[in-house]
Design a protein around this motif. Structure first.
Motif, PDB file in Angstrom:
ATOM      1  N   CYS A   1       0.832  -1.204   0.000  1.00 48.27           N
ATOM      2  CA  CYS A   1       0.000   0.000   0.000  1.00 48.27           C
ATOM      3  C   CYS A   1       0.866   1.253   0.000  1.00 48.27           C
ATOM      4  CB  CYS A   1      -0.913  -0.016   1.226  1.00 48.27           C
ATOM      5  SG  CYS A   1      -1.939   1.458   1.409  1.00 48.27           S
ATOM      6  N   GLN A   2       1.866   1.303   0.876  1.00 50.26           N
ATOM      7  CA  GLN A   2       2.741   2.465   0.958  1.00 50.26           C
ATOM      8  C   GLN A   2       3.559   2.643  -0.317  1.00 50.26           C
ATOM      9  OE1 GLN A   2       2.889   4.837   3.500  1.00 50.26           O
ATOM     10  NE2 GLN A   2       4.030   5.863   1.872  1.00 50.26           N
TER      11      GLN A   2
ATOM     12  N   THR B   1      -4.734   0.910   9.606  1.00 45.65           N
ATOM     13  CA  THR B   1      -4.056   1.350   8.382  1.00 45.65           C
ATOM     14  C   THR B   1      -4.711   0.762   7.141  1.00 45.65           C
ATOM     15  OG1 THR B   1      -1.939   1.559   9.556  1.00 45.65           O
ATOM     16  CG2 THR B   1      -1.849   1.392   7.156  1.00 45.65           C
TER      17      THR B   1
ATOM     18  N   ALA C   1      -6.926   2.601   4.105  1.00 48.31           N
ATOM     19  CA  ALA C   1      -6.537   2.449   2.701  1.00 48.31           C
ATOM     20  C   ALA C   1      -7.691   1.940   1.844  1.00 48.31           C
ATOM     21  CB  ALA C   1      -5.345   1.505   2.597  1.00 48.31           C
TER      22      ALA C   1
ATOM     23  N   LYS D   1      -9.983   4.824   1.111  1.00 56.29           N
ATOM     24  CA  LYS D   1      -9.424   5.738   0.114  1.00 56.29           C
ATOM     25  C   LYS D   1      -9.246   5.077  -1.261  1.00 56.29           C
ATOM     26  CE  LYS D   1      -6.873   8.260   3.685  1.00 56.29           C
ATOM     27  NZ  LYS D   1      -5.509   8.554   4.232  1.00 56.29           N
TER      28      LYS D   1
ATOM     29  N   ILE E   1      -7.257   2.754  -2.080  1.00 54.63           N
ATOM     30  CA  ILE E   1      -5.872   2.350  -2.350  1.00 54.63           C
ATOM     31  C   ILE E   1      -5.791   0.828  -2.348  1.00 54.63           C
ATOM     32  CG2 ILE E   1      -3.479   2.480  -1.567  1.00 54.63           C
ATOM     33  CD1 ILE E   1      -4.232   5.123  -0.178  1.00 54.63           C
TER      34      ILE E   1
END
Length: 349
Positions: A261-262, A283, A287, A290, A292
């Motif tokens: 993800c990052q 976290t 994600a 959003k 992601i």
């Protein structure tokens, strides 16, 4: 005389080498005894062995993960209802110890039961044999150790998990029609070969059953877990150059889900790379909100923890226990995400 001197020197040299080896062995023994003593003292000082009927330990490769903390919480809740206590072993020791070392401490400390994350290591199998000889029942959790001395396995069905991932891969591929799709499965190196095979087979079967074998190219990559920052570097290497970046990345662990993800954010690939994750943490939850991460498989980790204690209690009471306890899993995406998912434990089907 010279020949005799040479012989004496050789004997002296061998004696020195032997002395050094004995000294090293003694030092290792003292260190190990000290760790055992400190660990045993921590148990006694807290009153655990005097207050509870059974004392169990959980041993995992990455005990600081949210996943394992949730497993531990479930085990602790169940233990409190059955006159037992559970320790997430290693958290209260100063140094970082390997799984093998923690197993040694548990066996030599004479705990009443061991809950251990499965792996393919021969040293782990040997320690399970040592535990059995010491009369300590062992259950494996999250991943199994096939043909070992464990009494029961508590975890998810790798086949069912693979089918869920496969269905998501198919959905992503259909949305990209008529383009061909590259899908990459990231596998932790600690995941046993049997589990890898079952999950990959289930994903492939789902792709074939949907008539997309010619459209989806499915591959896998083993990701390091034992070295600092190795996994981050290996995942970033997938994106270096911007060419041949997979359209879909399937993560089989909480940490790799967060890492991918990052990395997708860092390389501006949000919306281009679909992430299919594992577990639910704040976290991962954010994600998904959003867009992601497309979706994540949620494991009822607290149920997993409760079942480990149930299995040990059953074996301690009757001498018998089921060899398999399957844990509930569900799929969460943006449409099904709920506030409770932020707690991280998992959702019942």
């Amino acid at each position: 005389m010279k020949k005799k001197d040479m012989t004496n020197r050789r004997l002296l040299f061998m004696a020195v080498i032997l002395g050094v080896m004995l000294l090293i062995t003694a030092v290792i023994g003292v260190v190990f005894f000290y760790i055992r003593l400190q660990y045993t003292r921590s148990i006694i000082s807290s009153g655990k062995d005097n207050t509870y009927k059974n004392y169990y330990v959980i041993i995992a490769g990455n005990s600081d993960d949210d996943f394992w903390k949730s497993v531990y919480n479930g085990a602790l809740d169940e233990a409190e209802n059955s006159d037992a206590y559970v320790e997430l072993m290693g958290d209260d020791l100063d140094s970082t110890l390997t799984k093998k070392e923690l197993l040694k401490i548990a066996v030599h400390s004479g705990v009443d039961g061991i809950i251990v994350e499965g792996d393919d290591s021969e040293s782990t199998k040997k320690m399970l044999v040592d535990a059995e000889k010491a009369g300590i029942p062992v259950v494996t959790v999250a991943d199994d150790i096939i043909d070992s001395a464990r009494k029961s396995y508590i975890g998810v069905s790798g086949y069912n998990m693979g089918k869920l991932y496969g269905e998501q891969v198919v959905e992503c591929a259909k949305s990209k029609s008529p383009e061909n799709v590259d899908a990459l499965v990231l596998i932790d190196e600690t995941l046993t070969g049997n589990s890898q095979s079952v999950i990959m087979t289930a994903i492939r079967e789902t792709i074939i059953d949907n008539g997309l074998a010619g459209k989806i190219d499915l591959n896998s990559k083993v990701v390091s877990t034992g070295r600092d920052y190795a996994a981050e570097e290996e995942i970033r290497d997938i994106f270096v150059g911007g060419e041949n970046v997979p359209d879909i990345i399937i993560c089989l662990s909480e940490k790799n889900t967060v890492r991918v993800c990052q990395t997708v954010v860092d390389y501006n690939k949000v919306g281009e790379v679909e992430i299919l994750g594992y577990y639910m943490s704040p976290t991962i939850n954010a994600a998904i909100e959003k867009n992601i991460i497309k979706s994540s498989i949620v494991v009822d980790t607290e149920q997993m923890g409760r079942s480990t204690v149930d299995a040990l209690n059953e074996y301690k009471d009757s001498g018998y226990v089921s060899g398999l306890f399957l844990i509930d899993i569900s799929l969460v995406d943006r449409d099904t995400l709920s506030p409770s998912a932020e707690e991280g434990g998992g959702e019942d089907d």
